[in-house]
Scaffold this motif. Structure first.
Motif, mmCIF file in Angstrom:
data_model
loop_
_atom_site.group_PDB
_atom_site.id
_atom_site.type_symbol
_atom_site.label_atom_id
_atom_site.label_comp_id
_atom_site.label_asym_id
_atom_site.label_seq_id
_atom_site.Cartn_x
_atom_site.Cartn_y
_atom_site.Cartn_z
ATOM 1 N N SER A 1 0.827 -1.206 0.000
ATOM 2 C CA SER A 1 0.000 0.000 0.000
ATOM 3 C C SER A 1 0.861 1.255 0.000
ATOM 4 C CB SER A 1 -0.953 0.009 1.197
ATOM 5 O OG SER A 1 -0.230 -0.061 2.407
ATOM 6 N N GLY A 2 1.952 1.237 0.778
ATOM 7 C CA GLY A 2 2.853 2.385 0.799
ATOM 8 C C GLY A 2 3.499 2.610 -0.554
ATOM 9 N N ALA A 3 3.906 1.509 -1.236
ATOM 10 C CA ALA A 3 4.522 1.633 -2.551
ATOM 11 C C ALA A 3 3.546 2.214 -3.568
ATOM 12 C CB ALA A 3 5.021 0.265 -3.016
ATOM 13 N N LEU A 4 2.303 1.738 -3.544
ATOM 14 C CA LEU A 4 1.319 2.230 -4.513
ATOM 15 C C LEU A 4 0.969 3.689 -4.276
ATOM 16 C CD1 LEU A 4 -1.075 -0.841 -4.786
ATOM 17 C CD2 LEU A 4 0.619 -0.065 -6.438
ATOM 18 N N LEU A 5 0.937 4.097 -3.020
ATOM 19 C CA LEU A 5 0.652 5.498 -2.722
ATOM 20 C C LEU A 5 1.704 6.406 -3.334
ATOM 21 C CD1 LEU A 5 -0.581 5.403 0.965
ATOM 22 C CD2 LEU A 5 -1.836 6.270 -0.996
ATOM 23 N N ARG A 6 2.983 5.999 -3.239
ATOM 24 C CA ARG A 6 4.049 6.820 -3.813
ATOM 25 C C ARG A 6 4.043 6.745 -5.339
ATOM 26 N NH1 ARG A 6 3.284 7.564 0.505
ATOM 27 N NH2 ARG A 6 4.622 8.267 2.207
ATOM 28 N N MET A 7 3.629 5.606 -5.893
ATOM 29 C CA MET A 7 3.538 5.478 -7.346
ATOM 30 C C MET A 7 2.525 6.460 -7.937
ATOM 31 S SD MET A 7 3.710 1.406 -8.167
ATOM 32 C CE MET A 7 5.164 0.425 -7.789
ATOM 33 N N GLU A 8 1.463 6.729 -7.191
ATOM 34 C CA GLU A 8 0.453 7.679 -7.665
ATOM 35 C C GLU A 8 1.076 9.003 -8.087
ATOM 36 O OE1 GLU A 8 -2.708 8.478 -5.023
ATOM 37 O OE2 GLU A 8 -3.245 6.387 -4.701
ATOM 38 N N GLU A 9 2.093 9.413 -7.357
ATOM 39 C CA GLU A 9 2.680 10.728 -7.570
ATOM 40 C C GLU A 9 3.433 10.828 -8.896
ATOM 41 O OE1 GLU A 9 5.044 11.628 -4.155
ATOM 42 O OE2 GLU A 9 3.514 10.957 -2.736
ATOM 43 N N VAL A 10 3.882 9.693 -9.452
ATOM 44 C CA VAL A 10 4.673 9.747 -10.692
ATOM 45 C C VAL A 10 3.891 9.262 -11.907
ATOM 46 C CG1 VAL A 10 6.843 9.510 -9.450
ATOM 47 C CG2 VAL A 10 5.683 7.456 -10.254
ATOM 48 N N ILE A 11 2.664 8.799 -11.729
ATOM 49 C CA ILE A 11 1.860 8.344 -12.869
ATOM 50 C C ILE A 11 1.699 9.441 -13.915
ATOM 51 C CG2 ILE A 11 -0.473 7.672 -13.574
ATOM 52 C CD1 ILE A 11 -0.609 5.892 -11.150
ATOM 53 N N PRO A 12 1.316 10.680 -13.538
ATOM 54 C CA PRO A 12 1.156 11.724 -14.562
ATOM 55 C C PRO A 12 2.443 12.003 -15.331
ATOM 56 C CG PRO A 12 0.147 12.397 -12.484
ATOM 57 C CD PRO A 12 0.944 11.166 -12.197
ATOM 58 N N VAL A 13 3.580 11.955 -14.636
ATOM 59 C CA VAL A 13 4.871 12.209 -15.291
ATOM 60 C C VAL A 13 5.176 11.121 -16.314
ATOM 61 C CG1 VAL A 13 7.346 12.547 -14.924
ATOM 62 C CG2 VAL A 13 5.713 13.363 -13.207
ATOM 63 N N PHE A 14 4.932 9.858 -15.949
ATOM 64 C CA PHE A 14 5.207 8.747 -16.850
ATOM 65 C C PHE A 14 4.294 8.803 -18.075
ATOM 66 C CE2 PHE A 14 4.638 4.327 -18.265
ATOM 67 C CZ PHE A 14 5.963 3.958 -18.475
ATOM 68 N N ILE A 15 3.019 9.084 -17.855
ATOM 69 C CA ILE A 15 2.070 9.157 -18.979
ATOM 70 C C ILE A 15 2.453 10.293 -19.928
ATOM 71 C CG2 ILE A 15 -0.329 9.648 -19.592
ATOM 72 C CD1 ILE A 15 -1.175 8.190 -17.053
ATOM 73 N N GLU A 16 2.875 11.410 -19.362
ATOM 74 C CA GLU A 16 3.301 12.533 -20.203
ATOM 75 C C GLU A 16 4.507 12.144 -21.057
ATOM 76 O OE1 GLU A 16 4.743 17.210 -19.744
ATOM 77 O OE2 GLU A 16 4.203 16.027 -17.978
ATOM 78 N N ARG A 17 5.434 11.411 -20.488
ATOM 79 C CA ARG A 17 6.604 10.962 -21.245
ATOM 80 C C ARG A 17 6.200 10.025 -22.371
ATOM 81 N NH1 ARG A 17 12.112 10.180 -17.778
ATOM 82 N NH2 ARG A 17 12.063 12.160 -16.679
ATOM 83 N N LEU A 18 5.244 9.138 -22.100
ATOM 84 C CA LEU A 18 4.773 8.242 -23.151
ATOM 85 C C LEU A 18 4.137 9.017 -24.291
ATOM 86 C CD1 LEU A 18 3.129 5.262 -21.202
ATOM 87 C CD2 LEU A 18 5.317 5.287 -22.384
ATOM 88 N N ASN A 19 3.352 10.035 -23.935
ATOM 89 C CA ASN A 19 2.694 10.835 -24.979
ATOM 90 C C ASN A 19 3.703 11.603 -25.817
ATOM 91 O OD1 ASN A 19 0.189 9.980 -24.069
ATOM 92 N ND2 ASN A 19 -0.083 11.715 -22.686
ATOM 93 N N ASN A 20 4.768 12.084 -25.165
ATOM 94 C CA ASN A 20 5.796 12.842 -25.898
ATOM 95 C C ASN A 20 6.560 11.947 -26.880
ATOM 96 O OD1 ASN A 20 5.156 15.230 -24.593
ATOM 97 N ND2 ASN A 20 6.662 14.933 -22.968
ATOM 98 N N ARG A 21 6.657 10.647 -26.563
ATOM 99 C CA ARG A 21 7.361 9.722 -27.460
ATOM 100 C C ARG A 21 6.628 9.574 -28.793
ATOM 101 N NH1 ARG A 21 8.614 4.488 -23.629
ATOM 102 N NH2 ARG A 21 9.866 5.546 -22.018
ATOM 103 N N HIS A 22 5.300 9.695 -28.727
ATOM 104 C CA HIS A 22 4.492 9.446 -29.925
ATOM 105 C C HIS A 22 4.244 10.717 -30.740
ATOM 106 C CE1 HIS A 22 3.892 5.382 -28.551
ATOM 107 N NE2 HIS A 22 3.375 5.813 -27.397
ATOM 108 N N LYS A 23 4.785 11.833 -30.282
ATOM 109 C CA LYS A 23 4.592 13.073 -31.040
ATOM 110 C C LYS A 23 5.564 13.157 -32.209
ATOM 111 C CE LYS A 23 2.726 15.892 -27.281
ATOM 112 N NZ LYS A 23 2.903 17.103 -26.455
#
Length: 270
Positions: free
Chosen positions: A248-270
């Motif tokens: 649970s502690g690991a997933l809580l901290r993962m929440e904080e970087v999800i938007p950053v990771f998704i943004e990086r994925l989107n930038n790869r496809h531009k």
């Protein structure tokens, strides 16, 4: 003393005394007794409620019927305080009238302790990460029977520069250690161990969380392992929780970087 000066002093003294008398009279006549009754939100009378006049610091207490009385001046603030209840404040005599006050105190909700809920992951990362701690039955059995934990992992320890050079200075040559350092074997071992540990920690998370959990958060299924590895680097606390087997502690901290990771994925496809 000059007769004129003496009369002037006497006159000012008399005026001062008169002013003080008028001031005290005004204070005494303006002060009134405020009365009322105090109840809880169920309509039951509350005794031993402390009533404090915030302007004069005078105190009073309600009786067994919830009745109280206290001296107050116009626009004074009365505060009603009782343990386990929310405090209430009330201005009194604001219009020069003195109606009986009816005060209601609301009880503060009490903490009933931790309630554990067993619930299947829903896919809502914000919700599930707070209830997703999974019981490790094997760990429970080991703790119950007192099985000792192995110290470290059963693998060859890479040669270290200090552990090889220091014995040489003392006249002892570690041939295998020297070879491992020169050949690069020690460096390759360290690199392999780091990789193995990384894959183990990624697998630990994936073995406890369904893929849909991440997919519904916006992470493609084929990028889940990559995201977990990214979270380890971007938020080292994530891996600290994984090492401590705190999902649970690991997933809580993962929440904080999800938007950053998704943004990086989107930038790869531009």
């Amino acid at each position: 003393m000059n007769y004129s000066l003496r009369n002037t002093i006497i006159t000012y003294w008399k005026k001062g005394v008169i002013f003080l008398i008028l001031l005290c009279s005004n204070f005494l006549f303006s002060q009134q007794t405020v009365t009322g009754r105090i109840m809880d939100d169920n309509g039951e009378s509350l005794n031993a409620v402390t009533i404090v006049n915030m302007s004069t610091d005078k105190k009073a207490y309600s009786d067994s019927q919830g009745i109280f009385s206290i001296e107050a001046n116009p626009n004074d603030e009365l505060r009603f305080v009782k343990e386990d209840f929310r405090r209430v404040s009330r201005r009194v005599l604001t219009d020069g009238i003195n109606p009986q006050l009816l005060i209601t105190l609301f009880q503060i909700p009490k903490d009933v302790g931790e309630v554990k809920i067993v619930k299947k992951l829903s896919g809502d990362l914000e919700q599930d990460s707070r209830i997703v701690t999974k019981v490790d039955k094997g760990e429970q059995v080991k703790q119950a029977v007192g099985l000792p934990e192995p110290v470290g992992k059963m693998r060859e320890k890479p040669a270290e520069v200090k552990s090889v050079l220091l014995p040489i200075l003392l006249g002892n040559l570690n041939v295998q250690g020297v070879y491992d350092l020169i050949s690069g074997k020690a460096r390759k071992q360290k690199r392999q161990y780091r990789y193995d540990d990384l894959q183990e920690h990624i697998a630990w998370v994936r073995g406890r969380v369904e893929d849909d959990y991440f997919v519904k958060a916006g992470i493609p299924a084929d990028k889940i392992s990559e995201f977990i590895e990214f979270s380890f680097a971007a938020k080292p606390q994530v891996r600290t929780y994984v090492k401590a087997r705190n999902l649970s502690g690991a997933l809580l901290r993962m929440e904080e970087v999800i938007p950053v990771f998704i943004e990086r994925l989107n930038n790869r496809h531009k």
